[in-house]
Scaffold this motif. Structure first.
Motif, PDB file in Angstrom:
ATOM      1  N   TRP A  79      12.151  -2.246 -11.705  1.00 21.30           N
ATOM      2  CA  TRP A  79      11.352  -3.415 -11.330  1.00 21.30           C
ATOM      3  C   TRP A  79      11.591  -3.791  -9.870  1.00 21.30           C
ATOM      4  CZ3 TRP A  79      12.316  -8.434  -9.702  1.00 21.30           C
ATOM      5  CH2 TRP A  79      11.209  -9.282  -9.703  1.00 21.30           C
ATOM      6  N   LEU A  80      12.850  -3.752  -9.434  1.00 21.79           N
ATOM      7  CA  LEU A  80      13.147  -4.093  -8.044  1.00 21.79           C
ATOM      8  C   LEU A  80      12.465  -3.122  -7.077  1.00 21.79           C
ATOM      9  CD1 LEU A  80      16.887  -5.154  -8.186  1.00 21.79           C
ATOM     10  CD2 LEU A  80      14.958  -6.562  -7.497  1.00 21.79           C
ATOM     11  N   LEU A  81      12.491  -1.842  -7.405  1.00 21.91           N
ATOM     12  CA  LEU A  81      11.898  -0.853  -6.504  1.00 21.91           C
ATOM     13  C   LEU A  81      10.377  -0.814  -6.564  1.00 21.91           C
ATOM     14  CD1 LEU A  81      14.393   2.100  -6.953  1.00 21.91           C
ATOM     15  CD2 LEU A  81      14.108   0.638  -4.946  1.00 21.91           C
ATOM     16  N   CYS A  82       9.830  -0.918  -7.763  1.00 17.04           N
ATOM     17  CA  CYS A  82       8.378  -0.719  -7.936  1.00 17.04           C
ATOM     18  C   CYS A  82       7.558  -2.002  -7.853  1.00 17.04           C
ATOM     19  CB  CYS A  82       8.107  -0.032  -9.266  1.00 17.04           C
ATOM     20  SG  CYS A  82       8.859   1.590  -9.401  1.00 17.04           S
ATOM     21  N   VAL A  83       8.176  -3.157  -8.090  1.00 23.97           N
ATOM     22  CA  VAL A  83       7.421  -4.410  -8.088  1.00 23.97           C
ATOM     23  C   VAL A  83       7.900  -5.350  -6.989  1.00 23.97           C
ATOM     24  CG1 VAL A  83       6.779  -6.451  -9.434  1.00 23.97           C
ATOM     25  CG2 VAL A  83       6.916  -4.230 -10.549  1.00 23.97           C
ATOM     26  N   TYR A  84       9.205  -5.655  -6.973  1.00 24.26           N
ATOM     27  CA  TYR A  84       9.707  -6.651  -6.036  1.00 24.26           C
ATOM     28  C   TYR A  84       9.547  -6.213  -4.581  1.00 24.26           C
ATOM     29  CZ  TYR A  84      12.776  -9.788  -3.540  1.00 24.26           C
ATOM     30  OH  TYR A  84      13.259 -10.688  -2.638  1.00 24.26           O
ATOM     31  N   CYS A  85       9.965  -4.994  -4.268  1.00 24.24           N
ATOM     32  CA  CYS A  85       9.890  -4.534  -2.868  1.00 24.24           C
ATOM     33  C   CYS A  85       8.465  -4.523  -2.324  1.00 24.24           C
ATOM     34  CB  CYS A  85      10.554  -3.167  -2.720  1.00 24.24           C
ATOM     35  SG  CYS A  85      12.353  -3.261  -2.809  1.00 24.24           S
ATOM     36  N   PRO A  86       7.471  -4.000  -3.064  1.00 29.22           N
ATOM     37  CA  PRO A  86       6.106  -4.103  -2.546  1.00 29.22           C
ATOM     38  C   PRO A  86       5.629  -5.552  -2.394  1.00 29.22           C
ATOM     39  CG  PRO A  86       6.195  -2.396  -4.201  1.00 29.22           C
ATOM     40  CD  PRO A  86       7.517  -3.105  -4.233  1.00 29.22           C
ATOM     41  N   PHE A  87       5.921  -6.415  -3.364  1.00 28.18           N
ATOM     42  CA  PHE A  87       5.525  -7.824  -3.245  1.00 28.18           C
ATOM     43  C   PHE A  87       6.155  -8.458  -2.016  1.00 28.18           C
ATOM     44  CE2 PHE A  87       3.511  -7.824  -7.284  1.00 28.18           C
ATOM     45  CZ  PHE A  87       2.808  -9.011  -7.382  1.00 28.18           C
ATOM     46  N   ALA A  88       7.450  -8.202  -1.792  1.00 26.17           N
ATOM     47  CA  ALA A  88       8.132  -8.759  -0.624  1.00 26.17           C
ATOM     48  C   ALA A  88       7.491  -8.261   0.662  1.00 26.17           C
ATOM     49  CB  ALA A  88       9.616  -8.403  -0.656  1.00 26.17           C
ATOM     50  N   HIS A  89       7.121  -6.997   0.689  1.00 28.09           N
ATOM     51  CA  HIS A  89       6.471  -6.459   1.890  1.00 28.09           C
ATOM     52  C   HIS A  89       5.085  -7.075   2.094  1.00 28.09           C
ATOM     53  CE1 HIS A  89       5.827  -3.608   5.114  1.00 28.09           C
ATOM     54  NE2 HIS A  89       4.617  -3.384   4.614  1.00 28.09           N
ATOM     55  N   TRP A  90       4.317  -7.197   1.019  1.00 29.12           N
ATOM     56  CA  TRP A  90       2.971  -7.748   1.131  1.00 29.12           C
ATOM     57  C   TRP A  90       2.973  -9.159   1.707  1.00 29.12           C
ATOM     58  CZ3 TRP A  90       1.213  -6.621  -4.550  1.00 29.12           C
ATOM     59  CH2 TRP A  90       1.114  -5.240  -4.722  1.00 29.12           C
ATOM     60  N   VAL A  91       3.948  -9.963   1.283  1.00 30.07           N
ATOM     61  CA  VAL A  91       3.916 -11.388   1.626  1.00 30.07           C
ATOM     62  C   VAL A  91       4.815 -11.739   2.799  1.00 30.07           C
ATOM     63  CG1 VAL A  91       4.337 -13.706   0.723  1.00 30.07           C
ATOM     64  CG2 VAL A  91       3.313 -11.983  -0.740  1.00 30.07           C
ATOM     65  N   TRP A  92       6.018 -11.159   2.874  1.00 32.69           N
ATOM     66  CA  TRP A  92       6.987 -11.595   3.878  1.00 32.69           C
ATOM     67  C   TRP A  92       7.020 -10.741   5.130  1.00 32.69           C
ATOM     68  CZ3 TRP A  92      11.223 -12.369  -0.331  1.00 32.69           C
ATOM     69  CH2 TRP A  92      11.025 -13.598  -0.951  1.00 32.69           C
ATOM     70  N   SER A  93       6.559  -9.508   5.076  1.00 32.94           N
ATOM     71  CA  SER A  93       6.551  -8.671   6.276  1.00 32.94           C
ATOM     72  C   SER A  93       5.369  -9.065   7.155  1.00 32.94           C
ATOM     73  CB  SER A  93       6.432  -7.200   5.880  1.00 32.94           C
ATOM     74  OG  SER A  93       6.306  -6.392   7.030  1.00 32.94           O
ATOM     75  N   PRO A  94       5.550  -9.107   8.480  1.00 29.66           N
ATOM     76  CA  PRO A  94       4.425  -9.473   9.348  1.00 29.66           C
ATOM     77  C   PRO A  94       3.228  -8.537   9.232  1.00 29.66           C
ATOM     78  CG  PRO A  94       6.473  -9.495  10.582  1.00 29.66           C
ATOM     79  CD  PRO A  94       6.784  -8.924   9.239  1.00 29.66           C
ATOM     80  N   LYS A  95       3.464  -7.297   8.782  1.00 27.32           N
ATOM     81  CA  LYS A  95       2.357  -6.346   8.647  1.00 27.32           C
ATOM     82  C   LYS A  95       1.895  -6.177   7.207  1.00 27.32           C
ATOM     83  CE  LYS A  95       3.403  -4.100  12.846  1.00 27.32           C
ATOM     84  NZ  LYS A  95       3.501  -2.965  13.655  1.00 27.32           N
ATOM     85  N   GLY A  96       2.424  -6.970   6.293  1.00 27.58           N
ATOM     86  CA  GLY A  96       1.996  -6.912   4.903  1.00 27.58           C
ATOM     87  C   GLY A  96       0.550  -7.383   4.786  1.00 27.58           C
ATOM     88  N   PHE A  97      -0.207  -6.793   3.870  1.00 25.91           N
ATOM     89  CA  PHE A  97      -1.633  -7.100   3.837  1.00 25.91           C
ATOM     90  C   PHE A  97      -1.907  -8.548   3.415  1.00 25.91           C
ATOM     91  CE2 PHE A  97      -1.296  -5.983  -0.622  1.00 25.91           C
ATOM     92  CZ  PHE A  97      -2.288  -6.715  -1.241  1.00 25.91           C
ATOM     93  N   LEU A  98      -1.114  -9.126   2.522  1.00 29.06           N
ATOM     94  CA  LEU A  98      -1.337 -10.535   2.178  1.00 29.06           C
ATOM     95  C   LEU A  98      -0.979 -11.452   3.338  1.00 29.06           C
ATOM     96  CD1 LEU A  98      -0.109 -10.700  -1.529  1.00 29.06           C
ATOM     97  CD2 LEU A  98      -2.450 -10.699  -0.680  1.00 29.06           C
ATOM     98  N   ARG A  99       0.074 -11.095   4.079  1.00 30.23           N
ATOM     99  CA  ARG A  99       0.467 -11.895   5.241  1.00 30.23           C
ATOM    100  C   ARG A  99      -0.624 -11.864   6.304  1.00 30.23           C
ATOM    101  NH1 ARG A  99       5.644 -13.561   7.181  1.00 30.23           N
ATOM    102  NH2 ARG A  99       5.226 -14.851   8.978  1.00 30.23           N
ATOM    103  N   THR A 100      -1.246 -10.701   6.487  1.00 25.42           N
ATOM    104  CA  THR A 100      -2.324 -10.623   7.487  1.00 25.42           C
ATOM    105  C   THR A 100      -3.565 -11.382   7.033  1.00 25.42           C
ATOM    106  OG1 THR A 100      -3.113  -8.513   6.591  1.00 25.42           O
ATOM    107  CG2 THR A 100      -1.515  -8.415   8.396  1.00 25.42           C
ATOM    108  N   TRP A 101      -3.708 -11.630   5.740  1.00 26.85           N
ATOM    109  CA  TRP A 101      -4.818 -12.436   5.224  1.00 26.85           C
ATOM    110  C   TRP A 101      -4.545 -13.933   5.335  1.00 26.85           C
ATOM    111  CZ3 TRP A 101      -6.114  -9.654  -0.019  1.00 26.85           C
ATOM    112  CH2 TRP A 101      -6.685  -8.415   0.259  1.00 26.85           C
ATOM    113  N   GLY A 102      -3.324 -14.291   5.789  1.00 26.54           N
ATOM    114  CA  GLY A 102      -3.001 -15.690   5.970  1.00 26.54           C
ATOM    115  C   GLY A 102      -2.176 -16.312   4.855  1.00 26.54           C
TER     116      GLY A 102
END
Length: 162
Positions: A79-102
């Motif tokens: 779960w940490l590798l397949c779910v948490y890490c992608p979610f963290a990247h999407w939202v908290w990384s400056p280049k994550g796609f959700l972060r770029t959507w605002g």
């Protein structure tokens, strides 16, 4: 979660594997607002690891008396590798796609609570209800074992959220 972005969907695990390429004294975090300073890289990594370890605690309640401990450990690692890490990247990384959507997630509601809550619900559908030998065992095991600890835990949770 915070490595080089692959299209905004996943961070490269090679960027900071085993904390390589991470200078303990060089600021590496992401500022919450423009113009704010950054925190040291090792402190940022320790904080993110703490959040990653605390997130499965939400899922733990759905597994109580349903799975064996080795199966639980395997599930949490996956779960940490397949779910948490992608979610963290999407939202908290400056280049994550959700972060770029605002999307802004300052308190971890998306990454921690939504992801773990949905994992809890999905695990209930997969694992099913608790299995008891007979009705007497069910009644005996569903009684709180220590009311003082239940009250203490509730008070700590309540105090912690204030």
């Amino acid at each position: 979660a915070f490595g080089e972005s692959a299209g905004g969907f996943i961070g490269s695990p090679a960027s900071y594997a085993m904390l390589t390429n991470l200078d303990p004294c060089t600021p590496a975090g992401y500022p919450m607002r423009e113009g704010q300073g950054l925190i040291p890289g090792m402190l940022f990594a320790a904080y993110q690891m703490m959040i990653a370890i605390l997130a499965p605690a939400i899922i733990t309640g759905s597994f109580t008396e349903r799975v064996r401990f080795p199966a639980y450990l395997v599930f949490i690692c996956l779960w940490l590798l397949c779910v948490y890490c992608p979610f963290a990247h999407w939202v908290w990384s400056p280049k994550g796609f959700l972060r770029t959507w605002g999307v802004h997630d300052f308190a971890g509601g998306i990454v921690v609570h939504i992801a773990a809550g949905n994992a809890s619900l999905a695990s209930l559908f997969v694992v099913g209800s608790r299995r008891y030998v007979n009705e007497e065992e069910r009644k005996r095991l569903q009684v709180p074992h220590n009311r003082a600890f239940v009250a203490l835990g509730s008070a700590l949770l309540w105090f912690g959220w204030m």
